[in-house]
Enzyme design. Sequence first.
Site, PDB file in Angstrom:
ATOM      1  N   TYR A   1      45.269  36.892  49.864  1.00 51.75           N
ATOM      2  CA  TYR A   1      45.991  37.550  48.773  1.00 51.75           C
ATOM      3  C   TYR A   1      47.369  36.890  48.575  1.00 51.75           C
ATOM      4  O   TYR A   1      47.752  36.521  47.464  1.00 51.75           O
ATOM      5  CB  TYR A   1      46.145  39.031  49.116  1.00 51.75           C
ATOM      6  CG  TYR A   1      46.966  39.847  48.156  1.00 51.75           C
ATOM      7  CD1 TYR A   1      46.531  40.105  46.860  1.00 51.75           C
ATOM      8  CD2 TYR A   1      48.189  40.397  48.550  1.00 51.75           C
ATOM      9  CE1 TYR A   1      47.284  40.883  45.996  1.00 51.75           C
ATOM     10  CE2 TYR A   1      48.941  41.177  47.691  1.00 51.75           C
ATOM     11  CZ  TYR A   1      48.491  41.414  46.411  1.00 51.75           C
ATOM     12  OH  TYR A   1      49.239  42.182  45.557  1.00 51.75           O
TER      13      TYR A   1
ATOM     14  N   ASP B   1      39.359  46.351  31.414  1.00 52.76           N
ATOM     15  CA  ASP B   1      39.073  46.252  32.845  1.00 52.76           C
ATOM     16  C   ASP B   1      37.611  45.822  32.981  1.00 52.76           C
ATOM     17  O   ASP B   1      36.823  45.988  32.052  1.00 52.76           O
ATOM     18  CB  ASP B   1      39.294  47.608  33.544  1.00 52.76           C
ATOM     19  CG  ASP B   1      39.549  47.462  35.046  1.00 52.76           C
ATOM     20  OD1 ASP B   1      40.679  47.725  35.488  1.00 52.76           O
ATOM     21  OD2 ASP B   1      38.612  47.067  35.786  1.00 52.76           O
TER      22      ASP B   1
ATOM     23  N   ARG C   1      35.592  47.253  34.931  1.00 47.09           N
ATOM     24  CA  ARG C   1      34.828  48.494  35.143  1.00 47.09           C
ATOM     25  C   ARG C   1      35.273  49.521  34.097  1.00 47.09           C
ATOM     26  O   ARG C   1      36.363  49.378  33.511  1.00 47.09           O
ATOM     27  CB  ARG C   1      35.045  49.030  36.558  1.00 47.09           C
ATOM     28  CG  ARG C   1      36.493  49.263  36.876  1.00 47.09           C
ATOM     29  CD  ARG C   1      36.748  49.781  38.279  1.00 47.09           C
ATOM     30  NE  ARG C   1      38.182  49.832  38.500  1.00 47.09           N
ATOM     31  CZ  ARG C   1      38.810  50.664  39.311  1.00 47.09           C
ATOM     32  NH1 ARG C   1      38.127  51.507  40.037  1.00 47.09           N
ATOM     33  NH2 ARG C   1      40.124  50.649  39.436  1.00 47.09           N
TER      34      ARG C   1
ATOM     35  N   LYS D   1      49.000  34.705  45.487  1.00 48.91           N
ATOM     36  CA  LYS D   1      50.217  35.149  44.796  1.00 48.91           C
ATOM     37  C   LYS D   1      51.255  34.021  44.746  1.00 48.91           C
ATOM     38  O   LYS D   1      51.935  33.847  43.730  1.00 48.91           O
ATOM     39  CB  LYS D   1      50.792  36.398  45.469  1.00 48.91           C
ATOM     40  CG  LYS D   1      49.975  37.659  45.212  1.00 48.91           C
ATOM     41  CD  LYS D   1      49.991  38.036  43.741  1.00 48.91           C
ATOM     42  CE  LYS D   1      49.100  39.200  43.408  1.00 48.91           C
ATOM     43  NZ  LYS D   1      48.960  39.465  41.974  1.00 48.91           N
TER      44      LYS D   1
END
Length: 315
Positions: free
Chosen positions: A141, A34, A36, A145
């Site tokens: 978004y 990831d 983070r 997609k």
Amino acid sequence: MKRIVITGAGGQIGSELVTSLRERYGTEAVMATDIRPLPDAVSNDGPTAILDAQDYNAVAQTALAHKADTIFHLAAILSAVGEENPSKAYDINMGTLRSVLEVARQEKYSVFTPSSIAVFGPTSPKEKTPQNTVMRPTTMYGITKVAGELLCDYYHRKYGVDTRGVRYPGLISYGAPPGGGTTDWAVDIFFQAVEKNRYTCFLDKNTTLPMMYMPDAIEASIQLMEADPNRLVHRNAFNVTAMHLNPQTLANEIKQHLPNFTIEYKVDQHREAIAQSWPRTIDDRAAKHEWDWSPKYNLKSMTAEMITELSHSLN
Ligand code: NAD
Ligand code: SER
């Protein structure tokens, strides 16, 4: 046996998918990455790396060092957060997918990439939305997609990459918190119900969306990646669903377990508009036909388990 790299493994889906994949293929076979730091439950058990999936070289090096053959690509920005910074949503959602697909093309990896009910828009049929229909989403978004599905189809058709994916509906879980989607209310409501016995909902009480409990979503992802490729027609864009819910229906079911629970509504027009542009119910017969998709949880069993689990962890 597979050797897997997961991107975005610290998120709502990834943090649970890592555990299931490690149980199935072995702890050392699943590298969780990831951008983070990963939660302790993921990093204390098996290989992990900090990885910006937009960085092609970093994706290639991590996957080669792990001797991977499969990437589960979960890194993304979700719908509500995406509308706050559409340019960033475009860069991350398309940039990460591009790197992953390019590495997969060069190294002949299989790739799982989740799509979403967000591929549909206001002009798509709202009820039993078909597998193949009008797709004119109105969020960044959703646009990424649709583009992602097409790009995955392209890499399969042109380069023979084994790309697969499902259009998840809203996902309900008690593990990692959701990452800023329009369906987050259906998770928040359980945490607030168990902790405070009340919830203020940002969607209208009658706004219905397709939903699924996380164990079914994890099972769908693994099942599709193990499915016989000769049966797959809709590789990167399978509609899947388990239930359709609005806040009032879910609140009534929660009251069966917590009779003093109350809900009020303070509608956020931005997220309400996104929800209104999506399907209310979904036709997932292609997934059932092509890889035997069948959810185990319905509203009753999901609600009972969510409340039991959160009552243990929060109280
Ligand atoms: P999430 O927001 O909880 O997690 C996404 C993860 O991606 C985060 O941990 C974040 O740190 C990471 N990330 C962001 N940018 C990155 C980068 N450049 N490189 C590496 N990691 C990065 O999201 P989620 O709910 O786990 O969703 C995973 C996938 O499933 C996404 O593609 C999402 O669109 C899709 N999906 C989710 C739902 C849902 O209800 N959760 C529904 C439909 C589709
Ligand atoms: N659950 C996601 C969202 O609300 C749908 O893809 O953004």
